[in-house]
Design a protein around this motif. Structure first.
Motif, mmCIF file in Angstrom:
data_model
loop_
_atom_site.group_PDB
_atom_site.id
_atom_site.type_symbol
_atom_site.label_atom_id
_atom_site.label_comp_id
_atom_site.label_asym_id
_atom_site.label_seq_id
_atom_site.Cartn_x
_atom_site.Cartn_y
_atom_site.Cartn_z
ATOM 1 N N LYS A 238 7.270 9.800 -11.659
ATOM 2 C CA LYS A 238 6.694 8.338 -11.967
ATOM 3 C C LYS A 238 7.761 7.452 -11.767
ATOM 4 N N GLU A 239 9.034 7.582 -12.478
ATOM 5 C CA GLU A 239 9.985 6.688 -12.400
ATOM 6 C C GLU A 239 10.743 6.253 -11.122
ATOM 7 N N ALA A 240 10.773 7.258 -10.364
ATOM 8 C CA ALA A 240 11.234 7.164 -8.874
ATOM 9 C C ALA A 240 10.349 6.482 -7.993
ATOM 10 N N VAL B 30 0.952 -1.269 -0.176
ATOM 11 C CA VAL B 30 -0.145 -0.186 0.082
ATOM 12 C C VAL B 30 0.961 1.182 0.060
ATOM 13 N N LEU B 31 0.610 2.199 -0.946
ATOM 14 C CA LEU B 31 1.213 3.570 -0.807
ATOM 15 C C LEU B 31 0.142 4.557 -0.474
ATOM 16 N N VAL B 32 0.543 5.224 0.635
ATOM 17 C CA VAL B 32 -0.258 6.366 1.057
ATOM 18 C C VAL B 32 0.496 7.685 1.114
ATOM 19 N N LEU C 95 -0.837 -0.710 -11.895
ATOM 20 C CA LEU C 95 -0.446 -1.510 -10.751
ATOM 21 C C LEU C 95 -1.727 -2.104 -10.055
ATOM 22 N N SER C 96 -2.800 -1.927 -10.489
ATOM 23 C CA SER C 96 -4.036 -2.475 -10.113
ATOM 24 C C SER C 96 -3.959 -3.837 -9.930
ATOM 25 N N GLY C 97 -4.334 -4.333 -8.399
ATOM 26 C CA GLY C 97 -4.370 -5.588 -8.161
ATOM 27 C C GLY C 97 -2.917 -6.031 -7.473
ATOM 28 N N ARG C 98 -1.820 -5.198 -7.495
ATOM 29 C CA ARG C 98 -0.642 -5.562 -7.098
ATOM 30 C C ARG C 98 -0.416 -4.273 -5.739
ATOM 31 N N LEU C 99 -1.007 -3.229 -6.110
ATOM 32 C CA LEU C 99 -0.868 -2.149 -5.203
ATOM 33 C C LEU C 99 -1.979 -1.100 -5.029
ATOM 34 N N ILE D 70 8.811 1.341 -5.537
ATOM 35 C CA ILE D 70 7.705 0.154 -5.282
ATOM 36 C C ILE D 70 8.124 -0.944 -6.023
ATOM 37 N N ARG D 71 8.582 -1.082 -6.973
ATOM 38 C CA ARG D 71 8.622 -2.368 -7.845
ATOM 39 C C ARG D 71 9.290 -3.749 -6.859
ATOM 40 N N PRO D 72 10.383 -3.202 -6.043
ATOM 41 C CA PRO D 72 11.002 -4.477 -5.235
ATOM 42 C C PRO D 72 10.072 -4.939 -4.152
ATOM 43 N N HIS D 73 8.864 -4.332 -3.814
ATOM 44 C CA HIS D 73 8.008 -4.481 -2.996
ATOM 45 C C HIS D 73 6.786 -5.332 -3.596
ATOM 46 N N LEU D 74 6.787 -5.477 -4.659
ATOM 47 C CA LEU D 74 5.366 -5.982 -5.144
ATOM 48 C C LEU D 74 5.454 -7.650 -5.300
#
Length: 103
Positions: free
Chosen positions: A92-94, A19-21, A45-49, A99-103
């Motif tokens: 967006k890239e940052a 979850v990103l807040v 990233l719907s369904g993953r985040l 996020i990517r390593p945690h999906l």
């Protein structure tokens, strides 16, 4: 769809998955600039985040609890635990790099 998190539902919303807040406010320029990026990430990233927003003007207890000193503040949670904090506007890239390593 990005939903709002409040004092009453916050812990439930961040309890599962990744979850990103965003802690921000409607009057905050960098927060407004971040909104379309968060909307893109939400779609891609719907369904993953899950992404939620906290309005610091109405969520005082959360602001104190998480020691929000400046906005926007982005906090990445996994299984209800904060794993990353990042301050200020981000590309967006940052955000994807965060996020990517945690999906």
């Amino acid at each position: 769809m990005i939903r709002n998190a409040t004092d009453s539902n916050f812990d439930e919303l961040i309890a599962k998955g990744t979850v990103l807040v965003e802690f921000g406010a409607s009057w905050c320029g960098p927060c407004r600039m971040l909104t379309p990026i968060l909307e893109q990430l939400d779609r891609e990233l719907s369904g993953r985040l899950e992404i939620f927003k906290v309005d610091v003007d109405v969520a005082g207890p959360l602001v104190v609890r998480f020691e929000v000193m400046s906005i926007p503040l982005l906090v990445l949670y996994q299984g209800g635990r904060p794993i990353e904090r990042i301050h200020g506007f981000q590309s967006k890239e940052a955000l994807l790099d965060l996020i990517r390593p945690h999906l």
